[in-house]
Design an enzyme around this catalytic site. Sequence first.
Site, PDB file in Angstrom:
ATOM      1  N   GLY A  74       3.757  -3.280   6.058  1.00 18.78           N
ATOM      2  CA  GLY A  74       4.131  -2.386   4.961  1.00 18.78           C
ATOM      3  C   GLY A  74       5.453  -1.729   5.305  1.00 18.78           C
ATOM      4  CB  ALA A  75       8.672  -1.862   4.517  1.00 20.56           C
ATOM      5  NE  ARG A 117       1.365   6.994   9.483  1.00 19.18           N
ATOM      6  CZ  ARG A 117       2.644   6.668   9.443  1.00 19.18           C
ATOM      7  NH1 ARG A 117       3.105   5.702  10.190  1.00 19.18           N
ATOM      8  NH2 ARG A 117       3.479   7.306   8.644  1.00 19.18           N
ATOM      9  CD  GLN A 123       9.888   1.881   7.649  1.00 18.13           C
ATOM     10  OE1 GLN A 123       9.060   1.551   6.805  1.00 18.13           O
ATOM     11  NE2 GLN A 123       9.778   2.987   8.363  1.00 18.13           N
ATOM     12  CD  GLN A 171      -4.994  -8.246   3.260  1.00 16.13           C
ATOM     13  OE1 GLN A 171      -4.707  -7.065   3.275  1.00 16.13           O
ATOM     14  NE2 GLN A 171      -4.685  -9.024   2.247  1.00 16.13           N
ATOM     15  CG  ASP A 210      -1.885  -7.560   0.396  1.00 19.01           C
ATOM     16  OD1 ASP A 210      -2.716  -8.401  -0.008  1.00 19.01           O
ATOM     17  OD2 ASP A 210      -2.210  -6.420   0.808  1.00 19.01           O
ATOM     18  CE1 TYR A 247      -4.710  -0.803  -0.306  1.00 19.86           C
ATOM     19  CE2 TYR A 247      -2.891  -2.280  -0.764  1.00 19.86           C
ATOM     20  CZ  TYR A 247      -3.998  -1.941  -0.017  1.00 19.86           C
ATOM     21  OH  TYR A 247      -4.375  -2.743   1.035  1.00 19.86           O
ATOM     22  CG  LEU A 251       4.644  -3.257  12.241  1.00 21.63           C
ATOM     23  CD1 LEU A 251       5.693  -2.616  11.341  1.00 21.63           C
ATOM     24  CD2 LEU A 251       5.299  -3.867  13.478  1.00 21.63           C
ATOM     25  CD1 TRP A 266      -2.387   1.848   0.361  1.00 23.40           C
ATOM     26  CD2 TRP A 266      -2.704   1.366   2.525  1.00 23.40           C
ATOM     27  NE1 TRP A 266      -3.381   2.670   0.840  1.00 23.40           N
ATOM     28  CE2 TRP A 266      -3.584   2.391   2.161  1.00 23.40           C
ATOM     29  CE3 TRP A 266      -2.715   0.892   3.835  1.00 23.40           C
ATOM     30  CZ2 TRP A 266      -4.480   2.959   3.080  1.00 23.40           C
ATOM     31  CZ3 TRP A 266      -3.610   1.450   4.741  1.00 23.40           C
ATOM     32  CH2 TRP A 266      -4.485   2.476   4.356  1.00 23.40           C
TER      33      TRP A 266
HETATM   34  N1  NAP Z   1      -7.295  -5.407   3.366  1.00 26.16           N
HETATM   35  C1  NAP Z   1      -7.327  -4.162   3.804  1.00 26.16           C
HETATM   36  O1  NAP Z   1      -8.382  -3.519   3.899  1.00 26.16           O
HETATM   37  C2  NAP Z   1      -6.029  -3.515   4.196  1.00 26.16           C
HETATM   38  C3  NAP Z   1      -6.031  -2.326   4.949  1.00 26.16           C
HETATM   39  C4  NAP Z   1      -4.802  -1.777   5.313  1.00 26.16           C
HETATM   40  C5  NAP Z   1      -3.606  -2.381   4.917  1.00 26.16           C
HETATM   41  N2  NAP Z   1      -3.639  -3.523   4.158  1.00 26.16           N
HETATM   42  C6  NAP Z   1      -2.388  -4.193   3.724  1.00 26.16           C
HETATM   43  O2  NAP Z   1      -1.584  -4.435   4.864  1.00 26.16           O
HETATM   44  C7  NAP Z   1      -0.291  -3.860   4.686  1.00 26.16           C
HETATM   45  C8  NAP Z   1       0.255  -3.412   6.038  1.00 26.16           C
HETATM   46  O3  NAP Z   1      -0.664  -2.584   6.744  1.00 26.16           O
HETATM   47  P1  NAP Z   1      -0.434  -1.009   6.976  1.00 26.16           P
HETATM   48  O4  NAP Z   1       0.450  -0.492   5.918  1.00 26.16           O
HETATM   49  O5  NAP Z   1      -1.769  -0.406   7.170  1.00 26.16           O
HETATM   50  O6  NAP Z   1       0.247  -0.923   8.412  1.00 26.16           O
HETATM   51  P2  NAP Z   1       1.554  -1.488   9.137  1.00 26.16           P
HETATM   52  O7  NAP Z   1       2.201  -2.535   8.346  1.00 26.16           O
HETATM   53  O8  NAP Z   1       1.095  -1.788  10.510  1.00 26.16           O
HETATM   54  O9  NAP Z   1       2.476  -0.181   9.223  1.00 26.16           O
HETATM   55  C9  NAP Z   1       3.253   0.232   8.134  1.00 26.16           C
HETATM   56  C10 NAP Z   1       3.977   1.540   8.456  1.00 26.16           C
HETATM   57  O10 NAP Z   1       4.727   1.422   9.660  1.00 26.16           O
HETATM   58  C11 NAP Z   1       6.006   2.046   9.505  1.00 26.16           C
HETATM   59  N3  NAP Z   1       7.006   0.968   9.641  1.00 26.16           N
HETATM   60  C12 NAP Z   1       7.032  -0.225   8.985  1.00 26.16           C
HETATM   61  N4  NAP Z   1       8.077  -0.974   9.393  1.00 26.16           N
HETATM   62  C13 NAP Z   1       8.716  -0.241  10.327  1.00 26.16           C
HETATM   63  C14 NAP Z   1       9.856  -0.474  11.119  1.00 26.16           C
HETATM   64  N5  NAP Z   1      10.535  -1.622  11.054  1.00 26.16           N
HETATM   65  N6  NAP Z   1      10.249   0.503  11.986  1.00 26.16           N
HETATM   66  C15 NAP Z   1       9.573   1.657  12.091  1.00 26.16           C
HETATM   67  N7  NAP Z   1       8.474   1.936  11.355  1.00 26.16           N
HETATM   68  C16 NAP Z   1       8.043   0.994  10.485  1.00 26.16           C
HETATM   69  C17 NAP Z   1       6.036   2.689   8.135  1.00 26.16           C
HETATM   70  O11 NAP Z   1       5.555   4.042   8.194  1.00 26.16           O
HETATM   71  P3  NAP Z   1       6.403   5.293   8.744  1.00 26.16           P
HETATM   72  O12 NAP Z   1       7.836   4.968   8.532  1.00 26.16           O
HETATM   73  O13 NAP Z   1       5.904   6.449   7.986  1.00 26.16           O
HETATM   74  O14 NAP Z   1       6.021   5.390  10.204  1.00 26.16           O
HETATM   75  C18 NAP Z   1       5.005   1.882   7.374  1.00 26.16           C
HETATM   76  O15 NAP Z   1       4.408   2.619   6.349  1.00 26.16           O
HETATM   77  C19 NAP Z   1      -0.511  -2.741   3.656  1.00 26.16           C
HETATM   78  O16 NAP Z   1       0.659  -2.386   2.964  1.00 26.16           O
HETATM   79  C20 NAP Z   1      -1.546  -3.375   2.761  1.00 26.16           C
HETATM   80  O17 NAP Z   1      -0.915  -4.251   1.822  1.00 26.16           O
HETATM   81  C21 NAP Z   1      -4.837  -4.084   3.804  1.00 26.16           C
END
Ligand code: NAP
Length: 317
Positions: free
Chosen positions: A275-276, A224, A281, A172, A52, A57, A203, A21
């Site tokens: 997500g990264a 966010r 990350q 999911q 994914d 997106y 995360l 994403w």
């Molecule tokens: N099915 C659905 O409706 C749905 C909804 C949401 C997401 N998704 C999928 O799930 C994936 C992951 O969810 P998400 O992106 O919402 O949230 P997440 O994985 O919980 O958080 C990702 C964010 O956390 C930060 N981050 C990641 N790894 C890190 C690390 N090691 N250290 C510090 N900060 C770190 C980054 O942002 P910063 O560096 O800016 O802080 C990154 O953009 C998405 O990419 C998407 O493919 C699906």
Amino acid sequence: MEKIRLGRTDMRVSRLGMGAWQFSGDAWGAFSYEQAKAVVAKALEVGINFFDTAAVYGRGRSEEFLGRAIRELGARDQVYIATKIHGDWLRRVDILASVENQRRRLGVDAIDLYQVHWPACWHNTPICETMKTLEELVDRGLVRYIGISNFPLALLEHARSCLSRTDIVTSQNRYNLIEREADKELLPYLRREGIVLIAWSPLAKGVLTGKYTPENLPQFEDVRRNDPLFTPGNLKTAAPVVEELKRIAAKYGKTPAQVALNWLIRDPWIYPIPGAKTPEQVTENAGAVGWLMSDDEWRTLDRLGWDISQRILYVTW
Ligand SMILES: NC(=O)c1ccc[n+]([C@@H]2O[C@H](COP(=O)([O-])OP(=O)(O)OC[C@H]3O[C@@H](n4cnc5c(N)ncnc54)[C@H](OP(=O)(O)O)[C@@H]3O)[C@@H](O)[C@H]2O)c1
């Protein structure tokens, strides 16, 4: 990285995958193709082979970047690509049109896992029309497996009942230490039925990394900004779990993000896709695999996270 079989599929996937994403260029701020390619290259290097994405997106941009990076890196045969169809495009005609666009953007003959992004909520499309069309895509070899996303349990059961030649292999859902609604009825059902829960926001969009506080919020205009998790009240409520993550992390020479993901992968039916935005990350998140915290630590975190999850408020006004 350790590989596992993804539920009932024949896919041998890395113990955690990666969400794309972040490549959308809108929800998470500006993002270039070069950044996306560097992130994908690092993921391949550390052994991640499951990616994914979704049609929605960046209106196809994430799919395009992911597909192009995998092609340019010569990795199509080594990876699994999961994508999703927009929840407002669930009529047969729309699915048939979208899957062609998505295969073209991703540059693949068959999509490994095709997921319904969210249930039809505006168009009153019958669930069986959607599911039978997805089954047809499997029959035609355009899609290998089908999954759903953000479905409540009753609707998931209904969706399964529409299928006669295939089944739903993944669900999911939002799932992380402090967002635990799936624990109430969905996850027990999925474990029983052998369906994998692909955990999105594992995360908690960065909250569980420990870098965000009421005084230090994400600076940019990203998704966010309007996420209830980032209200000062909820960040304060979540603080004890972040402290516990830091304590366990220090003991194992890990980071809070790695501990938060390690808590998830204890359960063979949970598959996180963090997500990264940077190669760093990706490397850090991959370091969540290959070790385990003690049972006691896992249980303490589990209980603390659950208690906090029940005090997080999604009501913001
Ligand atoms: N099915 C659905 O409706 C749905 C909804 C949401 C997401 N998704 C999928 O799930 C994936 C992951 O969810 P998400 O992106 O919402 O949230 P997440 O994985 O919980 O958080 C990702 C964010 O956390 C930060 N981050 C990641 N790894 C890190 C690390 N090691 N250290 C510090 N900060 C770190 C980054 O942002 P910063 O560096 O800016 O802080 C990154 O953009 C998405 O990419 C998407 O493919 C699906």
